[in-house]
Write a protein that holds these residues in place. Sequence first.
Motif, mmCIF file in Angstrom:
data_model
loop_
_atom_site.group_PDB
_atom_site.id
_atom_site.type_symbol
_atom_site.label_atom_id
_atom_site.label_comp_id
_atom_site.label_asym_id
_atom_site.label_seq_id
_atom_site.Cartn_x
_atom_site.Cartn_y
_atom_site.Cartn_z
ATOM 1 N N THR A 281 0.845 -1.194 0.000
ATOM 2 C CA THR A 281 0.000 0.000 0.000
ATOM 3 C C THR A 281 0.885 1.252 0.000
ATOM 4 O OG1 THR A 281 -0.185 -0.166 2.408
ATOM 5 C CG2 THR A 281 -1.973 -1.106 1.097
ATOM 6 N N ASP A 282 2.057 1.128 -0.617
ATOM 7 C CA ASP A 282 2.950 2.273 -0.767
ATOM 8 C C ASP A 282 2.173 3.411 -1.435
ATOM 9 O OD1 ASP A 282 4.907 4.119 -1.836
ATOM 10 O OD2 ASP A 282 6.421 2.570 -1.540
ATOM 11 N N PRO A 283 2.154 4.590 -0.819
ATOM 12 C CA PRO A 283 1.340 5.686 -1.358
ATOM 13 C C PRO A 283 1.808 6.207 -2.708
ATOM 14 C CG PRO A 283 2.685 6.440 0.482
ATOM 15 C CD PRO A 283 2.807 4.966 0.459
ATOM 16 N N LYS A 284 2.985 5.789 -3.182
ATOM 17 C CA LYS A 284 3.421 6.226 -4.516
ATOM 18 C C LYS A 284 2.561 5.643 -5.613
ATOM 19 C CE LYS A 284 7.767 4.819 -4.433
ATOM 20 N NZ LYS A 284 7.951 4.270 -3.106
ATOM 21 N N TRP A 285 1.933 4.457 -5.335
ATOM 22 C CA TRP A 285 1.183 3.767 -6.348
ATOM 23 C C TRP A 285 -0.180 3.321 -5.816
ATOM 24 C CZ3 TRP A 285 6.097 1.161 -5.123
ATOM 25 C CH2 TRP A 285 7.174 1.609 -5.909
ATOM 26 N N GLU A 286 -0.996 2.779 -6.699
ATOM 27 C CA GLU A 286 -2.220 2.136 -6.254
ATOM 28 C C GLU A 286 -1.863 0.826 -5.552
ATOM 29 O OE1 GLU A 286 -4.797 1.520 -9.560
ATOM 30 O OE2 GLU A 286 -5.138 3.652 -9.949
ATOM 31 N N LYS A 287 -2.767 0.368 -4.691
ATOM 32 C CA LYS A 287 -2.556 -0.881 -3.982
ATOM 33 C C LYS A 287 -2.270 -2.013 -4.972
ATOM 34 C CE LYS A 287 -4.895 -4.108 -0.831
ATOM 35 N NZ LYS A 287 -6.138 -4.352 -0.061
ATOM 36 N N LYS A 288 -1.262 -2.844 -4.640
ATOM 37 C CA LYS A 288 -0.864 -3.912 -5.545
ATOM 38 C C LYS A 288 -0.652 -5.194 -4.745
ATOM 39 C CE LYS A 288 0.983 -5.837 -9.284
ATOM 40 N NZ LYS A 288 0.218 -6.128 -10.514
ATOM 41 N N THR A 289 -1.202 -6.306 -5.265
ATOM 42 C CA THR A 289 -1.057 -7.623 -4.616
ATOM 43 C C THR A 289 -0.475 -8.609 -5.616
ATOM 44 O OG1 THR A 289 -2.923 -7.232 -3.121
ATOM 45 C CG2 THR A 289 -2.266 -9.516 -3.472
ATOM 46 N N TRP A 290 0.483 -9.383 -5.121
ATOM 47 C CA TRP A 290 1.070 -10.447 -5.934
ATOM 48 C C TRP A 290 0.725 -11.807 -5.331
ATOM 49 C CZ3 TRP A 290 3.822 -6.101 -4.373
ATOM 50 C CH2 TRP A 290 4.234 -5.235 -5.403
#
Length: 290
Positions: A281-290
């Motif tokens: 949930t790094d605010p630089k990007w949209e939430k990302k899940t792998w």
Amino acid sequence: MLRKLKKVLTAFVIGLALFSMSEQVRAETADSQGYSIAKLEAGKEVEASSIFNLLMTPGEKRTIKVVVRNDSDKAITVDDDIFTTYTNANGELEYTSQAENYDESMKVKISDIAKVRASDLKVSVPAKSEKIVLADITLPEDIDDGALLGSWYFDKAGQIDENTAGKGTSIQNKINYAIALKITVNKEDAKPEMTLTSASIWLLNYRKAFYAHLQNPLPAMITNIDYEGYVTKQGETKALYQNDLVKRKMAPNSAYKFPIFLNEGEFKAGNYTYHLKATTTDPKWEKKTW
């Protein structure tokens, strides 16, 4: 942060108010052993801060400066160097040492293109005075866009450390400083990336564990990573072992081995499936899940 090592109190002072990160890490101690470090001019930056957060372009050259202040009544000598940040065994950013090996995806290390001037690698500062030290940065013409991360590390000579401390009851202070150094070449990456390169079994601090070998192949720091992992027998759904970690980080172009520990006993022969979910949930990007 302060940590007690046997009868030695060691303090690392890290100027980190890092970029998109929400935290500031520092050490506050009553005894700084009479010396301190402060950032001076740095040229164009992403934003003004107490760390070096530089915005540069390919082929650019720049000199950065730090003042070493000695408030004690005796002359001091301070060793310093540029370190390249990596992801340590705890899934955190490591600023206070060099890695034995860096990830194969790292084309340019910040310690290769940022160099403390030879005359300033060992700084002698008389009592009640200060000295300015310089480091020169030269970016390659063909360097990719993205971020390089490291630190300018300072260690005063003559401090007692864990290996030289005596058996008495007195507590000694060891004060080191690391000023974070981030170079953004043109712009940040548009989105994060994480890959699973392999899995293995091994020991960590004498604890047996299954490992997922993860890689951040981009020149971008990833923060706010939550890991959820468990191991099953192949073809089954029951979790035999599991481990969760939250709010971890990965340095640019770095690798991390996420562990799932055995509770007790030995590895048993058989086929296993390693299940892992990583979410940032790094605010630089949209939430990302792998």
